[in-house]
Design a protein around this motif. Structure first.
Motif, PDB file in Angstrom:
ATOM      1  N   SER A 436     -65.333  74.790 -24.501  1.00 40.90           N
ATOM      2  CA  SER A 436     -65.655  73.937 -25.648  1.00 40.90           C
ATOM      3  C   SER A 436     -65.729  72.471 -25.247  1.00 40.90           C
ATOM      4  N   VAL A 547     -72.021  80.543 -21.595  1.00 42.90           N
ATOM      5  CA  VAL A 547     -72.058  79.181 -22.133  1.00 42.90           C
ATOM      6  C   VAL A 547     -72.674  78.230 -21.116  1.00 42.90           C
ATOM      7  N   GLY A 660     -74.080  75.714 -32.939  1.00 41.97           N
ATOM      8  CA  GLY A 660     -73.921  76.983 -32.250  1.00 41.97           C
ATOM      9  C   GLY A 660     -74.792  78.075 -32.807  1.00 41.97           C
ATOM     10  N   SER A 661     -74.717  79.253 -32.183  1.00 35.90           N
ATOM     11  CA  SER A 661     -75.498  80.403 -32.633  1.00 35.90           C
ATOM     12  C   SER A 661     -74.884  81.044 -33.868  1.00 35.90           C
ATOM     13  N   ASP A 665     -69.532  76.196 -36.981  1.00 35.92           N
ATOM     14  CA  ASP A 665     -69.267  74.820 -36.571  1.00 35.92           C
ATOM     15  C   ASP A 665     -69.122  73.921 -37.790  1.00 35.92           C
TER      16      ASP A 665
END
Length: 825
Positions: A436, A547, A660-661, A665
């Motif tokens: 992250s 990622v 994000g996917s 978020d």
């Protein structure tokens, strides 16, 4: 035999996921045990459109004799779009290298599969024969997937063998994911067909189905029995725990390594090898938690007890123990016999010996990735074989002593299983934290030198210590140029010379003396723009690779866009006489090029317009779809010209990378990260002091909208009243302060069916007529209310027409986004 250490290539769709992770772990453990290298390649999508050219159209075609000696293809993970014919063409494109396939049988290619048909037949047999269920529904995998087809055929066949009629209303398709399992169960319930049991072609779809059944008030297993397939880790911990067909994924990996090594040595291998499966019974079918082997039934209990019986039945008990606990071939050699001998020593008067050996066995099993809960079945087996009632010749004192030993053993296994699970979850959590932090830095990186410094600092934190990132050096992607090299966690100087792309990494990177397991992934943005190849050591979690793959591509794309804009800036500086005109042209091109070409988010009817002014400002809007909703953004950079366009470009590229996917978020957190990067870039790189208004909205299919930021008021026109309401934004400008975390908060509102949401820039409300009167918010609301029920394009055009009629020559950009919400049917 080859004179050098062989290298096995392993091609798979991803390294994230229970199946993929366990299969890769099995292959890597087998390669380590056999002292061979393994190179895992993942990350490129195979589509139906390029089945014959799949290898050549992706980076997989680079795997060849220059890097590997044979290739294992995880066909079942790659075949969703190409199907059998496409996967056959893909595998054969690697000829003349030895090739083997896992999960899909193909003519002329040695294949390894679990017995998919037997697994489903066992599941159907258990539900129909043991539980007397006659209305068994089935959730299949994708129609083009070979494993899914074999399992679906076995379902039909097993029903027919039991004279249970097949009803196609009880048959639905999924996509091997939890959301598709939810959707499939909703479809079954919507059909109104009666069913008393459900079999899903994999565990994730089964878990999704259970969620929907539970939400509808149906009790598992009292009302409906559920069975999955795979026995992924989460199946043991759900409530209820999931009955499933356990496939020995690690054994598949080990068998594939052995087969490809024999092929490399020129030895023949069977065209098709089946690896057996077994039924694992848990709460979702009402049978609790234990395993039933599909291979050989356990022997009948003997009436004798104690050490003499144990010694006489040692060989039989060893075979039974090996059936009770699934251990990958080559791992924990001799464990069953060692455990039996320690039990004999315990019974012969050496207290604590059995628990001591069991503790060592559990420690070794954890290192080998064996599920420790399985050893409970071994204790149950020993208890059933060695403890007998007094009326059958048993010794009460011996039975009591053994009962205490079994109790202590179960406590030890349970404790170690919890520790192992906790350790695994902690490692994943720590990796997620590191990823992250690293991802935030990548998303705000706008130059190659900064990217290299970021890689040097972040890769070791992400558990990468040997890395080669190389970028394509020609249009045909035939050569690569080293970009970043790391050895032992430290950046080293990359050679300046290009090298053939089929080597994947610079000469000398692979080394020859030390055995290595490496992972290769494409450095790309989307599925079209390919920048290069990254090769990394294999010690990190699968999430880290995935990622990093996404972030590297996004960072290089952002850097490329940044370089392009900088080149445009430098060009403008050399053209002093045409500075204003040229800057406006470039800014308009940047602004209009970044406008989304397609406006599509589930549940929203969308349209938009952006009209740059004569002196282009920095208006921005974006529409980003995600499963279950999406993101809307709108903003305006203070000032005009190329600098405003450049800042707007920074904002657009960073938001695209930061969201994000999944819709999890926080808009406020994204804006806080974005602000720090924009503030630094605008002040330090551009040496300017511009700022921007920016509003970021996270829309969910349920109608909930979460937003943060500072921009013009949002307008929601109610479908019930036909009247407009304004929703203010209360954040602060982007780029005005170094940090805005404390002043940026999320807020939300909920759209009802038919409500119209309007976003706009101040070029609308601040447009002035000949008398210098502003168009204003009140006129804007009246324009919307006048056509509230019309299509969104009519609303947009009505607003634009009235603004242009009010101010024929606006001096600021005009941006309008109109969305009508449609609630789920």
């Amino acid at each position: 035999m080859t004179t050098r250490r062989p290298t096995i290539g392993f091609v798979i769709d991803n390294v994230v996921g229970d199946y993929q992770s366990e299969l890769r772990a099995g292959i890597e453990r087998a390669a380590e045990a056999r002292d061979v290298n393994v190179l895992t390649a993942f990350g490129a999508v195979l589509t139906a459109a390029d089945t014959a050219e799949s290898a050549r159209s992706s980076f997989y075609h680079l795997l060849g004799a220059g890097t590997v000696d044979g290739i294992i293809v995880a066909s079942s993970t790659l075949c969703h779009y190409p199907g059998v014919d496409g996967m056959r063409a893909f595998c054969r494109s690697f000829a003349p290298l030895p090739i083997s396939s896992i999960g899909m049988a193909m003519d002329g290619i040695p294949s390894l599969m679990i017995d998919n048909g037997l697994g489903i037949e066992i599941a159907v047999g258990h539900l129909v024969d043991d539980h007397a269920r006659r209305r068994v529904a089935y959730i299949s995998g994708p129609a083009a997937n070979e494993e899914a087809r074999l399992r679906a055929d076995a379902y039909r066949r097993a029903l027919a063998e039991r004279s249970v009629p097949f009803d196609d209303r009880r048959f639905v398709y999924g996509a091997f994911t939890i959301p598709s399992g939810r959707a499939a169960m909703r479809e079954l319930l919507a059909r109104g067909v009666d069913f008393d049991a459900v079999i899903a072609a994999n565990d994730r779809m089964a878990l999704g189905a259970i969620e929907v059944l539970t939400a509808r008030g149906l009790r598992i297993p009292r009302d409906v029995l559920v069975c999955g397939f795979d026995d992924v880790g989460i199946a043991r911990f759900t409530k209820p725990s999931l009955t499933t067909i356990r496939q020995p994924i690690s054994r598949l990996g080990v068998a594939a390594v052995d087969a490809i090594l024999r092929m490399i040595d020129g030895e023949p291998v069977p065209p098709l090898t089946h690896v057996q499966v077994e039924l694992t019974l848990r709460e979702s079918c009402g049978c609790g938690h234990h395993s039933v082997s599909t291979l050989v039934p356990p022997p009948a209990a003997d009436s004798r007890s104690g050490a003499p019986a144990l010694a006489e039945e040692r060989a039989s008990l060893e075979r039974a123990l090996k059936r009770a606990v699934m251990v990958p071939p080559g791992a924990l050699d001799g464990w069953a016999m060692e455990l039996l001998l320690s039990l004999e020593e315990e019974l012969a008067g050496e207290p604590g010996r059995f628990l001591q050996v069991l503790q060592g066995l559990l420690d070794a099993a954890r290192r080998q990735g064996v599920v420790l809960d399985q050893f409970q079945a071994a204790i149950s087996l020993l208890r059933s074989r060695l403890c007998h009632p007094q009326e059958h010749g048993g010794d009460p004192a011996a039975n009591e002593a053994l009962e205490q030993l079994w109790h202590a053993s179960r406590i030890l296994i349970g404790r170690e299983a919890v520790h192992a699970e906790g350790e695994q979850r902690l490692n994943v959590e720590l990796a997620a934290i590191e990823v992250s932090y690293g991802a935030r830095g990548f998303s705000a990186c706008l130059s190659l030198p900064v990217l290299k410094r970021l890689l040097a600092s972040e890769l070791p934190r992400m558990q990468f210590f040997r890395v080669a990132v190389s970028l394509y050096d020609d249009a045909h992607r035939a050569t690569l140029k080293p970009f970043f090299l790391m050895e032992d966690g430290r950046e080293v100087e990359a050679p300046s010379a290009s090298f053939p792309a089929h080597l994947l990494a610079p000469p000398g990177f692979w080394g020859a003396r030390k055995r290595r397991s490496m992972v290769a992934l494409p450095v790309a943005f989307g599925e079209v723009e390919q920048f290069g190849i990254a090769v990394l050591d294999s010690g990190a979690t699968g999430m880290n690779y995935d990622v990093l793959r996404l972030q590297l591509g996004s960072a290089l794309k952002a850097a490329a866009l940044h370089r392009e804009v900088v080149r445009e800036v430098e060009l403008r500086e050399r053209l002093e006489q045409e500075k204003v005109r040229q800057e406006s042209r470039v800014a308009a091109r940047i602004q209009t090029t970044l406008v989304p070409r397609q406006l599509a988010i589930e549940g929203l009817e969308l349209c938009a317009v952006m009209k740059p002014a004569a002196e282009v400002g920095g208006d921005y809007y974006d529409v980003i779809a995600r499963p279950g909703g999406g993101w809307l953004g709108i903003g305006d950079v203070a000032g005009h010209g190329l600098a405003a366009g450049l800042i707007m470009l920074m904002i657009q590229s960073m938001i695209s990378a930061l969201v994000g996917s999944e819709l999890t978020d926080s808009p406020s957190k994204i804006l806080s990260v974005l602000n720090r990067a924009v503030y630094k870039n605008v002040r330090d790189r551009l040496e300017r002091d511009e700022h921007a208004t920016l509003l970021l909205l996270r829309y969910e299919r349920s109608g909930r909208v979460t937003f943060a930021g500072a921009h013009d008021d949002m307008i929601v026109c109610s479908s019930r009243t036909g009247r407009c309401a304004t929703i203010p934004s209360t954040g602060v400008w982007i780029g005005a302060l170094p940090a805005i975390d404390a002043m940026t908060r999320d807020a939300e509102f909920v759209l009802e069916d038919g409500d119209v949401l309007v976003l706009y820039s101040d070029g609308v409300t601040e447009a002035r007529n000949a008398h210098h009167e502003q168009f204003g918010l009140e006129r804007l609301c009246r324009a919307i209310e006048a056509v509230q029920a019309a299509p969104v394009s009519v609303i947009r055009d009505r607003i634009l027409g009235e603004v242009e009629g009010w101010c024929p020559s606006p001096d600021d950009d005009i941006t309008i986004v109109v969305a009508r919400y449609r609630a789920p049917g």
